[in-house]
Scaffold this active site. Structure first.
Site, mmCIF file in Angstrom:
data_model
loop_
_atom_site.group_PDB
_atom_site.id
_atom_site.type_symbol
_atom_site.label_atom_id
_atom_site.label_comp_id
_atom_site.label_asym_id
_atom_site.label_seq_id
_atom_site.Cartn_x
_atom_site.Cartn_y
_atom_site.Cartn_z
ATOM 1 N N GLY A 1 -5.579 -12.218 -3.646
ATOM 2 C CA GLY A 1 -4.337 -12.545 -2.950
ATOM 3 C C GLY A 1 -4.581 -13.058 -1.542
ATOM 4 O O GLY A 1 -3.842 -13.931 -1.059
ATOM 5 N N ASP A 2 -5.611 -12.533 -0.885
ATOM 6 C CA ASP A 2 -5.944 -13.017 0.455
ATOM 7 C C ASP A 2 -6.460 -14.454 0.384
ATOM 8 O O ASP A 2 -6.130 -15.285 1.231
ATOM 9 C CB ASP A 2 -6.992 -12.113 1.093
ATOM 10 C CG ASP A 2 -6.534 -10.662 1.174
ATOM 11 O OD1 ASP A 2 -5.324 -10.426 1.305
ATOM 12 O OD2 ASP A 2 -7.400 -9.769 1.095
ATOM 13 N N ARG B 1 0.871 -1.181 0.000
ATOM 14 C CA ARG B 1 0.000 0.000 0.000
ATOM 15 C C ARG B 1 0.910 1.233 0.000
ATOM 16 O O ARG B 1 1.079 1.904 1.023
ATOM 17 C CB ARG B 1 -0.920 0.008 1.227
ATOM 18 C CG ARG B 1 -1.880 -1.156 1.326
ATOM 19 C CD ARG B 1 -2.947 -1.109 0.234
ATOM 20 N NE ARG B 1 -3.990 -2.106 0.469
ATOM 21 C CZ ARG B 1 -3.940 -3.363 0.062
ATOM 22 N NH1 ARG B 1 -2.857 -3.792 -0.594
ATOM 23 N NH2 ARG B 1 -4.934 -4.193 0.295
ATOM 24 N N LYS C 1 2.974 -14.973 -6.692
ATOM 25 C CA LYS C 1 1.749 -14.983 -7.495
ATOM 26 C C LYS C 1 2.030 -14.369 -8.859
ATOM 27 O O LYS C 1 2.554 -13.258 -8.958
ATOM 28 C CB LYS C 1 0.656 -14.200 -6.764
ATOM 29 C CG LYS C 1 0.173 -14.877 -5.492
ATOM 30 C CD LYS C 1 -0.521 -13.910 -4.546
ATOM 31 C CE LYS C 1 0.496 -13.110 -3.751
ATOM 32 N NZ LYS C 1 -0.112 -12.304 -2.661
ATOM 33 N N GLY D 1 -9.153 -9.143 -3.166
ATOM 34 C CA GLY D 1 -9.271 -10.283 -2.265
ATOM 35 C C GLY D 1 -8.694 -11.568 -2.817
ATOM 36 O O GLY D 1 -8.602 -12.561 -2.090
#
Length: 332
Positions: free
Chosen positions: A262-263, A172, A230, A260
């Site tokens: 990646g979560d 972020r 990823k 979401g």
């Protein structure tokens, strides 16, 4: 009596208002309220799979804070170390709706939130240290210097106690005072982790390398046991001291909401590793749950229950095969 947890995590949860119609957020008149927060998404996902999960945070003494607490109770996530801070509010965000599968626009209203005042004072050893595993993201350390201090304290304490740690950078940049501060802090935090889970773009920013095997090598040299990167539509690359490869992505008919993913991936990887599965199996599960997450609106709505995941795995859907796994050189 405090519960003995499988997993502990911490961070900020926000009320999220998702646009009910496409277009610029300024033009949207109808929204649906949901919950958001990277670490909370992981906590919810692991809880749905049957793990005992504790989530640490601060919320305001307001309706959004109560909404967060109600969500924890509904999802079976322990909130024993969630403090109601009467001085500061619970944050919220607005998210656009896109029909073309592209990343939505998200606007945050979190500056000065209750969670941004997290600090080492929120650390409760008797609650944290019995847990088997600590999951950290790069979001919570970005909230404030005191929250960043808490992240390092948790990592050092759990490492000293012989527990395992996973770390998803979840960059972020706008929350950090500078890119240099972000890179230095998150790489130092990653050095405490057993499993590091960056996206390929995040890895390039954090390490200066562009190839997955070099990004992985950067973190292996700093003590990680395994690195999983990823790759979006290409799947995910993994590397340990003894093994490396790529697990192909899962086919998705239509991408509805990319936030979401990646979560969900972290939920899959961490859950499998905590079950003692081999890293390639864990990466395959990460791809599987990440694929589920992007097919629905909302950050955690697509995360499966244990029964749903077991049905997928028993049916051999999305199963890892020899043809899906390729050595890293095939990327280049």
């Amino acid at each position: 009596m405090k519960p003995t947890l499988d997993v502990i995590t911490y961070g900020e949860a926000m009320a999220m208002f998702v646009a009910a119609e496409t277009g610029a957020l300024a033009d949207v008149s109808r929204f649906t309220r949901r919950i958001a927060g990277a670490d909370l998404n992981v906590a919810i996902g692991l809880s749905r799979l049957g793990f005992k999960v504790g989530w640490m945070s601060r919320v305001g003494d307001d309706s959004f804070g109560q909404y967060v607490r109600d969500t924890l109770a509904k999802e079976g996530v322990d909130g024993g170390c969630v403090t109601t801070d009467k001085r500061y509010p619970t944050g919220f965000q607005l998210k656009s709706k896109n029909d073309d599968g592209s990343d939505p626009t998200v606007e945050y209203f979190r500056k000065g939130s209750a969670a941004s005042h997290l600090s080492v004072e929120d650390y409760v050893p008797d609650y944290v240290l019995p847990a088997r595993h600590l999951h950290l993201t790069g979001v919570a350390p970005a909230l404030s210097p005191t929250s960043c201090e808490l992240a390092f304290h948790l990592a050092k304490e759990m490492r000293a106690a012989g527990k395992t740690i996973s770390f998803d950078p979840n960059l972020r940049p706008t929350l950090w005072p500078s890119r240099e501060a972000m890179v230095a802090s998150l790489n130092a935090l990653a050095a405490h982790a057993d499993w590091v889970l960056p996206g390929i773009g995040e890895g390039e920013i954090l390490t200066g390398h562009t190839k997955p095997e070099d990004i992985a090598g950067f973190y292996l040299d700093r003590g990680a046991r395994g690195v999983i990167i990823k790759l979006g539509a290409k799947g995910a690359y993994f590397r340990t001291a003894d093994d490396a490869g790529v697990i192909a992505s899962q086919p998705v008919a239509k991408v509805v909401d990319t936030v979401g993913a990646g979560d969900g991936f972290a939920v899959g990887v961490v859950s499998a590793l905590l079950e003692g599965r081999a890293l390639p199996e864990a990466v395959a599960r990460g791809n599987r749950i990440g694929a589920l997450a992007i097919q629905v609106i909302g950050d955690s709505e697509g995360l499966p229950t244990r029964a749903e995941l077991d049905a997928l795995e028993r049916g051999n859907l999305f199963a890892t095969t020899d043809t899906e796994r390729k050595v890293s050189e095939t990327l280049h």
